[in-house]
Design a protein around this motif. Structure first.
Motif, PDB file in Angstrom:
ATOM      1  N   UNK A  45     -49.919 -21.994 -16.701  1.00 43.85           N
ATOM      2  CA  UNK A  45     -48.580 -22.268 -16.174  1.00 43.85           C
ATOM      3  C   UNK A  45     -48.302 -23.773 -16.103  1.00 43.85           C
ATOM      4  N   UNK A  46     -47.018 -24.127 -16.312  1.00 43.05           N
ATOM      5  CA  UNK A  46     -46.571 -25.502 -16.050  1.00 43.05           C
ATOM      6  C   UNK A  46     -45.953 -25.507 -14.652  1.00 43.05           C
ATOM      7  N   UNK A  47     -46.276 -26.542 -13.888  1.00 43.14           N
ATOM      8  CA  UNK A  47     -45.730 -26.658 -12.517  1.00 43.14           C
ATOM      9  C   UNK A  47     -44.407 -27.413 -12.610  1.00 43.14           C
ATOM     10  N   UNK A  48     -43.299 -26.691 -12.448  1.00 45.64           N
ATOM     11  CA  UNK A  48     -41.987 -27.283 -12.692  1.00 45.64           C
ATOM     12  C   UNK A  48     -41.366 -27.908 -11.436  1.00 45.64           C
ATOM     13  N   UNK A  49     -41.872 -27.534 -10.255  1.00 45.87           N
ATOM     14  CA  UNK A  49     -41.329 -28.150  -9.048  1.00 45.87           C
ATOM     15  C   UNK A  49     -41.674 -27.371  -7.808  1.00 45.87           C
ATOM     16  N   UNK A  50     -41.359 -28.003  -6.673  1.00 44.67           N
ATOM     17  CA  UNK A  50     -41.572 -27.359  -5.373  1.00 44.67           C
ATOM     18  C   UNK A  50     -40.299 -27.540  -4.565  1.00 44.67           C
ATOM     19  N   UNK A  51     -39.887 -26.496  -3.856  1.00 43.24           N
ATOM     20  CA  UNK A  51     -38.813 -26.640  -2.866  1.00 43.24           C
ATOM     21  C   UNK A  51     -39.450 -26.464  -1.487  1.00 43.24           C
ATOM     22  N   UNK A  52     -39.070 -27.329  -0.588  1.00 45.39           N
ATOM     23  CA  UNK A  52     -39.610 -27.279   0.772  1.00 45.39           C
ATOM     24  C   UNK A  52     -38.622 -26.458   1.603  1.00 45.39           C
ATOM     25  N   UNK A  53     -39.050 -25.254   1.991  1.00 47.67           N
ATOM     26  CA  UNK A  53     -38.130 -24.324   2.659  1.00 47.67           C
ATOM     27  C   UNK A  53     -38.429 -24.213   4.150  1.00 47.67           C
ATOM     28  N   UNK A  54     -37.357 -24.197   4.934  1.00 50.43           N
ATOM     29  CA  UNK A  54     -37.516 -23.744   6.327  1.00 50.43           C
ATOM     30  C   UNK A  54     -36.277 -23.002   6.757  1.00 50.43           C
ATOM     31  N   UNK A  55     -36.506 -21.992   7.605  1.00 48.26           N
ATOM     32  CA  UNK A  55     -35.404 -21.166   8.100  1.00 48.26           C
ATOM     33  C   UNK A  55     -35.128 -21.551   9.550  1.00 48.26           C
ATOM     34  N   UNK A  56     -33.989 -22.241   9.721  1.00 47.49           N
ATOM     35  CA  UNK A  56     -33.649 -22.778  11.039  1.00 47.49           C
ATOM     36  C   UNK A  56     -33.431 -21.664  12.070  1.00 47.49           C
ATOM     37  N   UNK A  57     -32.953 -20.507  11.582  1.00 47.26           N
ATOM     38  CA  UNK A  57     -32.556 -19.434  12.496  1.00 47.26           C
ATOM     39  C   UNK A  57     -33.740 -18.815  13.239  1.00 47.26           C
ATOM     40  N   UNK A  58     -34.925 -18.879  12.649  1.00 48.82           N
ATOM     41  CA  UNK A  58     -36.068 -18.210  13.285  1.00 48.82           C
ATOM     42  C   UNK A  58     -37.174 -19.206  13.635  1.00 48.82           C
ATOM     43  N   UNK A  59     -36.747 -20.458  13.804  1.00 51.60           N
ATOM     44  CA  UNK A  59     -37.708 -21.505  14.095  1.00 51.60           C
ATOM     45  C   UNK A  59     -38.383 -21.292  15.450  1.00 51.60           C
ATOM     46  N   UNK A  60     -39.720 -21.330  15.482  1.00 52.53           N
ATOM     47  CA  UNK A  60     -40.423 -21.199  16.764  1.00 52.53           C
ATOM     48  C   UNK A  60     -40.486 -22.556  17.462  1.00 52.53           C
TER      49      UNK A  60
ATOM     50  N   UNK B 139     -46.458 -27.408  11.409  1.00 50.70           N
ATOM     51  CA  UNK B 139     -46.070 -27.147  10.013  1.00 50.70           C
ATOM     52  C   UNK B 139     -44.978 -26.076  10.025  1.00 50.70           C
ATOM     53  N   UNK B 140     -43.750 -26.523   9.883  1.00 47.88           N
ATOM     54  CA  UNK B 140     -42.608 -25.608  10.022  1.00 47.88           C
ATOM     55  C   UNK B 140     -42.024 -25.218   8.661  1.00 47.88           C
ATOM     56  N   UNK B 141     -42.539 -25.812   7.589  1.00 47.68           N
ATOM     57  CA  UNK B 141     -41.971 -25.529   6.269  1.00 47.68           C
ATOM     58  C   UNK B 141     -42.929 -24.675   5.444  1.00 47.68           C
ATOM     59  N   UNK B 142     -42.411 -24.103   4.407  1.00 48.17           N
ATOM     60  CA  UNK B 142     -43.260 -23.485   3.378  1.00 48.17           C
ATOM     61  C   UNK B 142     -42.890 -24.071   2.030  1.00 48.17           C
ATOM     62  N   UNK B 143     -43.887 -24.117   1.145  1.00 49.77           N
ATOM     63  CA  UNK B 143     -43.648 -24.602  -0.221  1.00 49.77           C
ATOM     64  C   UNK B 143     -43.215 -23.429  -1.081  1.00 49.77           C
ATOM     65  N   UNK B 144     -42.123 -23.615  -1.796  1.00 48.81           N
ATOM     66  CA  UNK B 144     -41.770 -22.626  -2.820  1.00 48.81           C
ATOM     67  C   UNK B 144     -42.209 -23.241  -4.147  1.00 48.81           C
ATOM     68  N   UNK B 145     -43.313 -22.727  -4.681  1.00 46.59           N
ATOM     69  CA  UNK B 145     -43.899 -23.287  -5.912  1.00 46.59           C
ATOM     70  C   UNK B 145     -43.238 -22.635  -7.113  1.00 46.59           C
ATOM     71  N   UNK B 146     -42.792 -23.455  -8.044  1.00 46.62           N
ATOM     72  CA  UNK B 146     -42.066 -22.931  -9.205  1.00 46.62           C
ATOM     73  C   UNK B 146     -42.886 -23.235 -10.459  1.00 46.62           C
TER      74      UNK B 146
END
Ligand code: SAM
Length: 276
Positions: free
Chosen positions: A235-250, A265-272
């Protein structure tokens, strides 16, 4: 120019390339059934990801399907997904939702409210070990593989055995969340990556949600390590989006205040990753 990947217009496509990805998805109407699994993803999020990486009607694979966040997202987006999940309890919860809910105007609502003409879900979940089951599919079966693998290991983030309600296969060696350590976890990810590469159509995407961890007093960039491991499988690593959902933040936890920096650590990596 013809859009070869999805049905978005140019501005929608551009918006989606922002590396910061903040959402505000409150719990939906299936959440009370799904929440027994401690690591669920919002179907609305999965629908957005699916809408970027596929066209209507295409087939998506989620090999670590849990209680079906990706499958429900596929229904919201007008696609079909196949899920594989090791734990029969989670498969049963998805089956219950599939029997009792319908997609209606972009929401998942009880079948009784949707009316008799509402379409049944096209997405199916099967129970078993994805590494074994994937071997049975023909090459290039899927238009996208979109998934949220376990990213713990037996000894969790503290070095002590983890007691969470989502690692209920705790004695099962086949569970990716049950590895002795992260090196063993990455060996399994590599085996999965080889199958994923074979099963994807050319020029299409493997998208993974992976959280970084804090492990034995240090930051463990698990997203980076998973992406690097998958590069070894082609696979080629095309990018990462740093995701967080404000609505369910602990609430932020007061780790080592006045002593030493420890992140919440409140974010997750979306690996593309792309098969090129
Ligand atoms: C983070 S959860 C996925 C949650 C899902 N995104 C949802 O919204 O419900 C990862 C899942 O992978 C499953 N799993 C672990 N190893 C597996 C394997 N070898 N084959 C299939 N499923 C596996 C676990 O049981 C767990 O439910």
């Amino acid at each position: 120019m013809e859009n070869r990947l999805n049905e978005l217009n140019g501005s929608q496509w551009l918006y989606w390339t922002n590396s910061i990805y903040e959402t505000f998805f409150p719990p939906d109407r299936t959440h009370f059934l799904r929440k027994k699994h401690g690591a669920i993803k919002p179907p609305q999020l999965m629908a957005e990801i699916i809408s970027f990486f596929t066209k209507s009607g295409e087939l998506i694979l989620d090999p670590f399907a849990g209680v079906g966040g990706t499958l429900l997202g596929a229904e919201l987006a007008g696609r079909r997904a196949l899920g594989i999940e090791l734990n029969p309890e989670w498969v049963e919860i998805y089956q219950k939702i599939a029997a009792g809910y319908r997609e209606f105007k972009g929401e998942l609502i009880p079948a009784v409210e949707a009316g008799e003409n509402a379409r049944r879900f096209a997405s199916k979940m099967i129970c078993g070990d994805c590494l074994a089951i994937l071997k049975g599919f023909a090459p290039q079966t899927f238009a996208a593989i979109i998934t949220d693998p376990p990213y713990g290991c037996k000894h969790g983030s503290t070095g002590f055995k983890r007691e969470t309600n989502f690692n209920m296969n705790s004695e099962d060696e086949r569970d990716f969340g049950n590895c002795e350590d992260y090196d063993a976890f990455l060996v399994k990810i590599e085996a999965f990556g080889r199958e994923a590469y074979r099963l994807l159509m050319p020029d299409r995407y493997l998208v993974l949600l992976v959280g970084d961890r804090y492990y034995h007093g240090e930051y463990l960039p698990l997203g980076y390590l998973v992406a690097e491991t998958l590069r070894k499988t082609g696979f080629k690593w095309k990018g990462t989006r740093i995701w967080w959902n404000k609505a369910t933040q602990r609430r932020l936890k007061p780790y080592a205040i006045n002593t030493c920096f420890i992140p919440n650590i409140t974010h997750q990596n979306i690996l593309i990753m792309r098969k090129e």
